[in-house]
Each structure stands twice: as structure tokens, then as C-alpha cells.
Write a protein that holds these residues in place. Structure first.
Motif, PDB file in Angstrom:
ATOM      1  N   ASP A  82       0.829  -1.203   0.000  1.00 54.12           N
ATOM      2  CA  ASP A  82       0.000   0.000   0.000  1.00 54.12           C
ATOM      3  C   ASP A  82       0.864   1.254   0.000  1.00 54.12           C
ATOM      4  O   ASP A  82       0.612   2.197  -0.749  1.00 54.12           O
ATOM      5  CB  ASP A  82      -0.926  -0.005   1.217  1.00 54.12           C
ATOM      6  N   ALA A  83       1.904   1.267   0.824  1.00 51.09           N
ATOM      7  CA  ALA A  83       2.807   2.427   0.873  1.00 51.09           C
ATOM      8  C   ALA A  83       3.493   2.621  -0.476  1.00 51.09           C
ATOM      9  O   ALA A  83       3.608   3.750  -0.964  1.00 51.09           O
ATOM     10  CB  ALA A  83       3.847   2.238   1.974  1.00 51.09           C
ATOM     11  N   LEU A  84       3.913   1.549  -1.087  1.00 52.60           N
ATOM     12  CA  LEU A  84       4.577   1.648  -2.386  1.00 52.60           C
ATOM     13  C   LEU A  84       3.613   2.155  -3.457  1.00 52.60           C
ATOM     14  O   LEU A  84       4.002   2.903  -4.359  1.00 52.60           O
ATOM     15  CB  LEU A  84       5.147   0.278  -2.791  1.00 52.60           C
ATOM     16  N   ASN A  89       6.866   7.321  -8.046  1.00 55.95           N
ATOM     17  CA  ASN A  89       8.220   6.891  -8.354  1.00 55.95           C
ATOM     18  C   ASN A  89       8.561   5.667  -7.508  1.00 55.95           C
ATOM     19  O   ASN A  89       9.263   5.753  -6.506  1.00 55.95           O
ATOM     20  CB  ASN A  89       9.211   8.032  -8.084  1.00 55.95           C
ATOM     21  N   ARG A  90       8.064   4.509  -7.941  1.00 59.04           N
ATOM     22  CA  ARG A  90       8.289   3.272  -7.184  1.00 59.04           C
ATOM     23  C   ARG A  90       9.772   2.942  -7.068  1.00 59.04           C
ATOM     24  O   ARG A  90      10.238   2.539  -6.019  1.00 59.04           O
ATOM     25  CB  ARG A  90       7.543   2.106  -7.829  1.00 59.04           C
ATOM     26  N   GLN A  91      10.497   3.105  -8.157  1.00 58.71           N
ATOM     27  CA  GLN A  91      11.923   2.789  -8.129  1.00 58.71           C
ATOM     28  C   GLN A  91      12.643   3.660  -7.100  1.00 58.71           C
ATOM     29  O   GLN A  91      13.467   3.170  -6.324  1.00 58.71           O
ATOM     30  CB  GLN A  91      12.568   2.950  -9.498  1.00 58.71           C
ATOM     31  N   GLY A  92      12.339   4.935  -7.088  1.00 57.83           N
ATOM     32  CA  GLY A  92      12.964   5.838  -6.133  1.00 57.83           C
ATOM     33  C   GLY A  92      12.609   5.472  -4.701  1.00 57.83           C
ATOM     34  O   GLY A  92      13.475   5.479  -3.818  1.00 57.83           O
ATOM     35  N   ALA A  93      11.351   5.141  -4.460  1.00 54.15           N
ATOM     36  CA  ALA A  93      10.929   4.760  -3.111  1.00 54.15           C
ATOM     37  C   ALA A  93      11.627   3.480  -2.669  1.00 54.15           C
ATOM     38  O   ALA A  93      12.114   3.380  -1.537  1.00 54.15           O
ATOM     39  CB  ALA A  93       9.412   4.587  -3.066  1.00 54.15           C
ATOM     40  N   LEU A  94      11.692   2.507  -3.570  1.00 58.65           N
ATOM     41  CA  LEU A  94      12.378   1.253  -3.239  1.00 58.65           C
ATOM     42  C   LEU A  94      13.863   1.496  -2.980  1.00 58.65           C
ATOM     43  O   LEU A  94      14.448   0.920  -2.061  1.00 58.65           O
ATOM     44  CB  LEU A  94      12.195   0.224  -4.354  1.00 58.65           C
ATOM     45  N   ARG A  96      15.322   4.252  -1.861  1.00 58.34           N
ATOM     46  CA  ARG A  96      15.483   4.903  -0.550  1.00 58.34           C
ATOM     47  C   ARG A  96      15.261   3.894   0.574  1.00 58.34           C
ATOM     48  O   ARG A  96      15.957   3.904   1.585  1.00 58.34           O
ATOM     49  CB  ARG A  96      14.514   6.070  -0.378  1.00 58.34           C
ATOM     50  N   PHE A  97      14.292   3.014   0.382  1.00 58.79           N
ATOM     51  CA  PHE A  97      14.001   1.987   1.386  1.00 58.79           C
ATOM     52  C   PHE A  97      15.219   1.082   1.585  1.00 58.79           C
ATOM     53  O   PHE A  97      15.672   0.858   2.709  1.00 58.79           O
ATOM     54  CB  PHE A  97      12.772   1.178   0.949  1.00 58.79           C
ATOM     55  N   ASP A 105      18.820  -7.229   6.901  1.00 53.81           N
ATOM     56  CA  ASP A 105      17.583  -7.081   6.135  1.00 53.81           C
ATOM     57  C   ASP A 105      17.848  -7.188   4.628  1.00 53.81           C
ATOM     58  O   ASP A 105      17.028  -7.732   3.894  1.00 53.81           O
ATOM     59  CB  ASP A 105      16.897  -5.750   6.454  1.00 53.81           C
ATOM     60  N   VAL A 106      18.987  -6.675   4.179  1.00 46.56           N
ATOM     61  CA  VAL A 106      19.348  -6.809   2.761  1.00 46.56           C
ATOM     62  C   VAL A 106      19.502  -8.285   2.408  1.00 46.56           C
ATOM     63  O   VAL A 106      18.999  -8.741   1.377  1.00 46.56           O
ATOM     64  CB  VAL A 106      20.640  -6.016   2.432  1.00 46.56           C
TER      65      VAL A 106
END
Length: 130
Positions: A82-84, A89-94, A96-97, A105-106
């Protein structure tokens, strides 16, 4: 999907941890070990969680037994999706995440991508889901 309120989260947390259906009385008694809460308050919030589709319930005698409809992981994944979906800009959000993720976590993300078939274990690059 909306984030849970404080009491909603307390109720769901107990039901997820217990891995079994429970009555409002059981939930109230457990919460009351750390802070006071009224039976009617928990009953109302459990009913709200049921109407929102987060809990299923079954009548046993005079009481309702409540249990989660989705696992904690499914709920968390829904919040993340939902946040995504709220960004253009999904790529940018991902990006930054991922930049703020711990190395653990990675590694967990890479393992999840491999398990879903999006990554190979070798250097061939990304796979296709399947």
C-alpha cells in the motif's frame, strides 16, 4: 490498508503470537497484566477488527472466539504494498528503502527474491518470477 491503532495492534499481536483463537476475556486478562483496559473496550475493538476483515470469529457458547484472517507477515506485506502504491516513483521509493536497510535485512530481501524466483544464486542476473 491502514496501520493499526495502538489497541488494535495489541490485540492482533497477541492473537498472532498465540497462534490460536481466543476470547475477548483472554485478551483483556493478558493486556491487564501490563495496563488496565475495560472488557467492553476490547470487545468493541475486536468487533471493529472483525468488520475490517482482519479477524474472523466463531461463536462458542456465549462468547466469540477471534483469530486473525491473515498472518502478521501477510499484514505487513500489505502495508508495504500500500505504501509503495502511494508514490509515482516506485523505483525511487524502493531505492530509498533499501538504502536504509541493515545488512541483515538486505540479506533477507535477497533470500526472499531468490525464493520468489526473481534472482538466481549465480551471477546470471535477475530471473523471472515463476
Amino acid at each position: 490498508m491502514r496501520r493499526l491503532g495502538d489497541l488494535e495492534a495489541e490485540i492482533m499481536d497477541r492473537l498472532w503470537r498465540w497462534c490460536r483463537p481466543a476470547t475477548v476475556r483472554e485478551i483483556v486478562d493478558d493486556i491487564n497484566r501490563t495496563r488496565p483496559v475495560a472488557y467492553t473496550t476490547v470487545m468493541t475493538v475486536a468487533d471493529i477488527l472483525h468488520r475490517k476483515g482482519l479477524l474472523r470469529r466463531e461463536k462458542t457458547g456465549r462468547a466469540w472466539l477471534y483469530e486473525p484472517r491473515r498472518s502478521r507477515e501477510e499484514y505487513t506485506a500489505g502495508l508495504m504494498q500500500d505504501a509503495l502504491g502511494r508514490t509515482d516513483n516506485r523505483q525511487g521509493a524502493l531505492q530509498r528503502f533499501v538504502e536504509h536497510m541493515s545488512p541483515e535485512d538486505v540479506s533477507a530481501l535477497a533470500a526472499a527474491l531468490r525464493a520468489a524466483g526473481y534472482m538466481c544464486d549465480d551471477a546470471d542476473g535477475p530471473g523471472t518470477p515463476g
